[in-house]
Design an enzyme around this catalytic site. Sequence first.
Site, PDB file in Angstrom:
ATOM      1  N   GLY A 158       0.959  -0.866  -0.019  1.00  0.00           N
ATOM      2  CA  GLY A 158       0.580   0.164  -0.321  1.00  0.00           C
ATOM      3  C   GLY A 158       1.163   1.194   0.086  1.00  0.00           C
ATOM      4  CB  THR A 159       3.983   2.299   1.674  1.00  0.00           C
ATOM      5  OG1 THR A 159       4.003   1.573   2.576  1.00  0.00           O
ATOM      6  CG2 THR A 159       5.343   3.116   1.674  1.00  0.00           C
TER       7      THR A 159
ATOM      8  CG  ASN B 154      -5.062   3.921   9.931  1.00  0.00           C
ATOM      9  OD1 ASN B 154      -4.965   4.908   9.126  1.00  0.00           O
ATOM     10  ND2 ASN B 154      -3.920   3.759  10.363  1.00  0.00           N
TER      11      ASN B 154
ATOM     12  CD  GLN C 166      -6.934  -0.798   7.904  1.00  0.00           C
ATOM     13  OE1 GLN C 166      -7.483  -2.116   7.273  1.00  0.00           O
ATOM     14  NE2 GLN C 166      -5.226  -0.877   7.647  1.00  0.00           N
TER      15      GLN C 166
ATOM     16  N   GLY D  57      -2.485  -5.795  -0.159  1.00  0.00           N
ATOM     17  CA  GLY D  57      -2.779  -7.504   0.047  1.00  0.00           C
ATOM     18  C   GLY D  57      -2.738  -7.848   1.475  1.00  0.00           C
ATOM     19  CG  HIS D  58       0.020  -6.774   4.483  1.00  0.00           C
ATOM     20  ND1 HIS D  58       0.252  -6.347   6.245  1.00  0.00           N
ATOM     21  CD2 HIS D  58      -0.453  -5.773   4.059  1.00  0.00           C
ATOM     22  CE1 HIS D  58       0.067  -5.336   6.251  1.00  0.00           C
ATOM     23  NE2 HIS D  58       0.472  -4.538   5.008  1.00  0.00           N
TER      24      HIS D  58
ATOM     25  CB  THR E 171      10.807 -10.025 -11.606  1.00  0.00           C
ATOM     26  OG1 THR E 171      11.616 -10.052 -12.344  1.00  0.00           O
ATOM     27  CG2 THR E 171      10.563 -11.840 -11.511  1.00  0.00           C
TER      28      THR E 171
ATOM     29  CB  CYS F  78       2.970   2.478  12.254  1.00  0.00           C
ATOM     30  SG  CYS F  78       2.030   1.315  10.129  1.00  0.00           S
TER      31      CYS F  78
HETATM   32  N1  PLP Z   1      -2.294   3.095   4.096  1.00  0.00           N
HETATM   33  C1  PLP Z   1      -3.012   2.512   5.231  1.00  0.00           C
HETATM   34  C2  PLP Z   1      -5.126   3.295   5.752  1.00  0.00           C
HETATM   35  C3  PLP Z   1      -2.739   1.401   6.439  1.00  0.00           C
HETATM   36  O1  PLP Z   1      -3.356   1.052   7.334  1.00  0.00           O
HETATM   37  C4  PLP Z   1      -1.990   0.960   6.059  1.00  0.00           C
HETATM   38  C5  PLP Z   1      -0.720  -0.069   6.689  1.00  0.00           C
HETATM   39  O2  PLP Z   1      -1.581  -0.264   7.753  1.00  0.00           O
HETATM   40  C6  PLP Z   1      -1.307   1.771   5.192  1.00  0.00           C
HETATM   41  C7  PLP Z   1      -1.682   2.027   4.036  1.00  0.00           C
HETATM   42  C8  PLP Z   1       0.270   1.109   4.355  1.00  0.00           C
HETATM   43  O3  PLP Z   1       0.161  -0.012   3.950  1.00  0.00           O
HETATM   44  P1  PLP Z   1       1.565  -1.612   3.117  1.00  0.00           P
HETATM   45  O4  PLP Z   1       1.862  -1.948   4.817  1.00  0.00           O
HETATM   46  O5  PLP Z   1       0.987  -2.283   2.478  1.00  0.00           O
HETATM   47  O6  PLP Z   1       2.650  -0.805   2.579  1.00  0.00           O
END
Ligand code: PLP
Length: 410
Positions: A77-78, A159, A187, A208-209, A245, A333
């Site tokens: 996601g980041t 989140n 989320q 994905g996670h 890849t 985090c």
């Molecule tokens: N954005 C939100 C709202 C999240 O809750 C998170 C992860 O906690 C992220 C972005 C980051 O996702 P990733 O861990 O896949 O980089």
Amino acid sequence: MISEANTRIVYMDNNATTRVAPEVLEEMLPYYSDFYGNPSSMHTFGGQLGKKVEQARKKIALLIGASPEELIFTSCGTESDSTAILAALQSQPGKRHIVTTRVEHPAVKHLCEGLDKLTGHKHKVTQLQVESDGTIDMQRYEESLTDETAIISIMWANNETGVIFPIEKMVAIAKARGILFHTDAVQAVGKIPINMAKVPVDFLSISGHKLHAPKGVGVLYVRKGTPYVPFLVGGHQEQGRRGGTENVASIIGLGKACELVAAQLDDENTRVRALRDRLEEALMKAIPRSILNGHKTDRLPNTSNISFEYVEGEAILLHLDRFGICASSGSACTSGSLEPSHVLRAMGVPFTAAHGSIRFSLSVYNTEDDVDYVIEHLPKIIADLRIMSPFWQEALKKEGEAGSCGCGCK
Ligand code: PLP
């Protein structure tokens, strides 16, 4: 540490990460053992995997009402968040204003705050204030937009509190002004219905996670026609939009996970929501001075963030851990640091409450028994911690309740 005697795990930390669904794992395993080729290879052994990647892309597109060509696979996601915001800025070099909120995940918040260093250009970042229930004032939002605004980046759902922002209305306002809109839907996807045909965002991030696929795979949705500049430059993968890849097994897993969450969306919004509500109501009834953080209804069905005044969140987590109960204090985090969460601070949650906040985030794997187990243990944990808390004793004294047993009974 989980006590060795305790074998039971009650996992209520699904906004931090989710269990890989067994069906997802099963679908992935052959792509580590038997079919380990590179989809870019000329030989059939590798090249055939390209088809599998495209099948997964279609499944993900179906979940969010997008066209498969609008999806780019990323590592998380980041990465999706960074790619979207930087692409919008690079494609509009004359515009250096960004509108976001004070409650974004660090993936957006820290990127926006550090942009000047990263790009060597000055940027003006407006971080919108939120109300005490975590919602946004639409007039304030509208007034923040200027002709210089290059991109609006506002999360679909928070989140920490689960609060859902009115993305559809916000996008309509942005489109009328010709401003690009990115939403971090990490989320939201898989928990509430999301349809790109109805909500014309330009960029949307998925991880994905958070939806029972593995860690290390994400997606960036880029609406057809939206200006785009790659973030990771390298090979020709993803039609030159993201070098590197492909993480074939995880992409296939994510495709399967999207199929599963689409089928489970009703369960998430009925059974899981009812479990969450029962947990929340029972805890707030049993534990005095507990405060719900976030809007009561405009919220993800799985998330409950409750402050227990005058106790330290970290201490609560350690005690829950002894019983195998997994939750979060602040966000995953920020735990590990004693700074209260930036989200709760932005909502104006008092210091004594922000410190004692616990986030429970459920999933389709949670049961009635799990909820009973937490209801059985948490009130006693809080009462025990409060007996030892000088702040709690002080508060009781102030309220003329000195002599109470410390559990809040009068
Ligand atoms: N954005 C939100 C709202 C999240 O809750 C998170 C992860 O906690 C992220 C972005 C980051 O996702 P990733 O861990 O896949 O980089």
